[in-house]
Design a protein around this motif. Structure first.
Motif, short mmCIF file in Angstrom:
data_model
loop_
_atom_site.label_atom_id
_atom_site.label_comp_id
_atom_site.label_asym_id
_atom_site.label_seq_id
_atom_site.Cartn_x
_atom_site.Cartn_y
_atom_site.Cartn_z
N LEU A 6 -10.74 91.46 -11.51
CA LEU A 6 -11.20 91.03 -10.33
C LEU A 6 -10.04 90.31 -9.48
O LEU A 6 -9.39 89.35 -9.98
N LYS A 7 -9.90 90.66 -8.16
CA LYS A 7 -8.98 89.93 -7.28
C LYS A 7 -10.03 89.07 -6.70
O LYS A 7 -10.99 89.06 -6.39
N ARG A 8 -9.15 87.70 -6.58
CA ARG A 8 -10.05 86.53 -5.77
C ARG A 8 -9.81 86.50 -4.48
O ARG A 8 -8.93 87.10 -3.93
N ALA A 9 -10.90 86.45 -3.74
CA ALA A 9 -11.16 86.34 -2.44
C ALA A 9 -11.71 85.25 -1.66
O ALA A 9 -12.61 84.77 -2.28
N LEU A 10 -11.08 84.68 -0.50
CA LEU A 10 -11.75 83.65 0.29
C LEU A 10 -12.46 84.41 1.42
O LEU A 10 -11.80 85.16 2.33
N LEU A 11 -13.72 84.27 1.52
CA LEU A 11 -14.53 85.25 2.59
C LEU A 11 -14.68 84.49 3.70
O LEU A 11 -15.40 83.48 3.85
N TYR A 34 -13.30 92.48 -5.87
CA TYR A 34 -13.06 91.39 -5.45
C TYR A 34 -14.22 90.17 -5.82
O TYR A 34 -15.34 90.56 -6.03
N THR A 35 -13.68 89.08 -6.23
CA THR A 35 -14.77 88.02 -6.48
C THR A 35 -14.48 86.87 -5.62
O THR A 35 -13.40 86.36 -5.10
N VAL A 36 -15.52 86.46 -4.87
CA VAL A 36 -15.53 85.48 -3.73
C VAL A 36 -15.43 83.97 -4.53
O VAL A 36 -16.45 83.83 -5.06
N VAL A 37 -14.48 83.58 -4.02
CA VAL A 37 -14.19 81.92 -4.60
C VAL A 37 -14.77 80.99 -3.89
O VAL A 37 -14.95 79.90 -4.12
N GLU A 71 -2.45 89.02 -5.27
CA GLU A 71 -3.52 89.88 -5.25
C GLU A 71 -4.53 89.36 -4.41
O GLU A 71 -5.44 90.29 -4.01
N ALA A 72 -4.54 88.02 -4.26
CA ALA A 72 -5.62 87.28 -3.55
C ALA A 72 -5.57 87.60 -2.04
O ALA A 72 -4.53 87.75 -1.51
N ARG A 73 -6.79 87.62 -1.58
CA ARG A 73 -6.84 87.98 0.21
C ARG A 73 -7.83 86.81 0.62
O ARG A 73 -8.69 86.64 -0.26
N ILE A 74 -7.62 86.47 1.80
CA ILE A 74 -8.54 86.20 2.86
C ILE A 74 -9.14 87.47 3.33
O ILE A 74 -8.57 88.18 3.93
N ILE A 75 -10.54 87.43 3.27
CA ILE A 75 -11.23 88.66 3.85
C ILE A 75 -11.96 88.34 5.07
O ILE A 75 -12.95 87.37 4.86
N VAL A 76 -11.57 88.55 6.17
CA VAL A 76 -12.11 88.07 7.44
C VAL A 76 -13.10 89.35 7.80
O VAL A 76 -12.86 90.53 8.09
#
Ligand SMILES: Nc1nc2c(ncn2[C@@H]2O[C@H](COP(=O)(O)OP(=O)(O)OP(=O)(O)O)[C@@H](O)[C@H]2O)c(=O)[nH]1
Ligand SMILES: [Mg+2]
Length: 375
Positions: A6-11, A34-37, A71-76
């Motif tokens: 799983l890739k880490r994401a800030l949602l 993604y997993t939402v951190v 791999e991590a992303r901020i997902i807007v």
């Protein structure tokens, strides 16, 4: 299909979303692997500026643990304008994607055919073009030091590459579309009427397609299990017809995606009959919202007058059967008011085959154009 790692994401979630739209956001993130951190909720300042300075600082603070993770992303979960993208990336130092790119990532996971792959690449390039333009502008203003090389030459070159790649993909897609049209014409001249199965993501379209055609195409609870149309010839009661499975609808489909998948959904526009699959096991409000979104999407792709049957699917999950009649009437009244071609609502379970005989009997009657049928 979820990726194993799983890739880490800030949602970043806009506050305007309804609770089912929020659930859809989480479902899409999960499907994309993604997993939402952490979550940041915001009210957009305007269409072009989503975050206030304070919000941006909050976002950057919460994104700190993701720094350095490629791999991590901020997902807007919104439409992200290029200037806003660069504001976020510069402040948080973590790459960001918006809702359209998230959906395209999921499509890419499931893209089997060359056509689907090209459509996704085209949509991505078109989405990135304004971002690269902004990068060139910032590089010229020396506001983006070191971004893709000195003076922005590399950015300029990349921009030119993108423009020529877009033109090449367009040409290849046109050729593939032409071939698809020839195939469709062949099936038609063989006298096969077409039934297109459409509906919201995860409504059970492929499960129904498999039951009708005897195929074993993948099904699953995640969104966009199917993204390329599948066609199979089959027969019922001595009538041969082609059945087509299509990509599912979602709420507020971004325009780039509608355009990219137009040729996929086009199968529906050419069908003799539309089989609209609706999940009636869902909460009534969610179900009706999804129905009106779906009918709206059909209208946008030019499906306005084809005969349509609504398959009220997953009745095996409906606990209060005594209420089903009322729900079916509600669906019928709602659909009829916006879609005059409606030819009935039939309760089914694609999983247990309940109601399937009646559904197929109605399909065959409509395709034959015979009046006074038993179903
Ligand atoms: N209980 C029940 N589950 C169903 C029924 N039909 C489909 N499902 C389940 O619903 C989920 C989605 O089914 P799919 O057939 O993949 O749905 P789809 O509409 O093709 O989904 P996408 O291709 O992702 O748009 C799967 O887990 C199926 O097993 C049904 O009649 N009853
Ligand atoms: Mg499917």
């Amino acid at each position: 299909m979820c990726e194993s790692a799983l890739k880490r994401a800030l949602l970043a979630l806009p506050r305007r979303l309804t609770s089912w739209e929020e659930r859809e956001a989480y479902a899409l993130l999960e499907t994309a692997g993604y997993t939402v951190v952490d979550v940041v909720r915001y009210r957009p300042i305007s269409r072009s500026r989503l975050f206030s300075k304070a919000k941006l600082e909050e976002l950057a603070e919460k994104a700190k643990p993701l720094r350095g993770d490629e791999e991590a992303r901020i997902i807007v979960y919104d439409e992200l304008r290029p200037r806003e993208y660069f504001r976020i990336v510069r402040e948080a130092r973590v790459d960001a994607i918006d809702r359209t790119l998230l959906i395209l990532e999921i499509f890419a996971l499931h893209a089997g055919s060359r056509e689907a792959k090209l459509q996704i690449e085209l949509a991505r390039l078109k989405h990135q073009l304004p971002v690269i333009k902004e990068a060139i502008r910032l590089a010229k203003m020396r506001e983006l030091p070191g971004f893709l090389g000195p003076g922005g030459y590399a950015v300029d070159a990349y921009y030119r590459y993108m423009v020529s790649r877009i033109a090449r993909i367009r040409r290849e897609l046109q050729e593939l579309r032409r071939r698809r049209e020839i195939e469709r014409a062949k099936r038609r001249s063989a006298g096969l009427p077409h039934v297109a199965i459409v509906g919201y993501a995860s409504a059970g379209k492929t499960t129904l397609f498999n039951k009708i055609s005897g195929e074993k195409k993948p099904v699953g609870p995640e969104y966009f299990t199917t993204i390329s149309p599948k066609v199979k010839a089959t027969s019922f009661d001595g009538l041969r017809f082609a059945v087509v499975d299509t990509v599912g609808f979602i709420s507020r489909i971004p325009p780039e995606i509608i355009e990219a998948f137009h040729s996929t959904l086009e199968e529906a526009a050419y069908a003799d009959l539309i089989l609209y699959v609706l999940d009636v096991s869902e909460d009534e409000y969610v179900m009706t919202e999804k129905l009106s979104e779906g009918l709206d999407t059909l209208r946008r792709i030019g499906v306005v007058d084809r005969p349509m049957i609504i398959a009220a699917n997953k009745v095996d999950l409906v606990r209060d059967r005594s209420d089903l009649e009322r729900v079916l009437n509600l669906i019928e009244a709602m659909a009829e008011s916006v879609y005059p071609g409606l030819q009935g609502v039939i309760p089914v379970s694609a999983a247990t085959s309940e109601g399937l005989g009646r559904l197929l009997c109605r399909v065959a009657t409509l395709l034959r154009g015979t009046a006074g049928s038993m179903c």
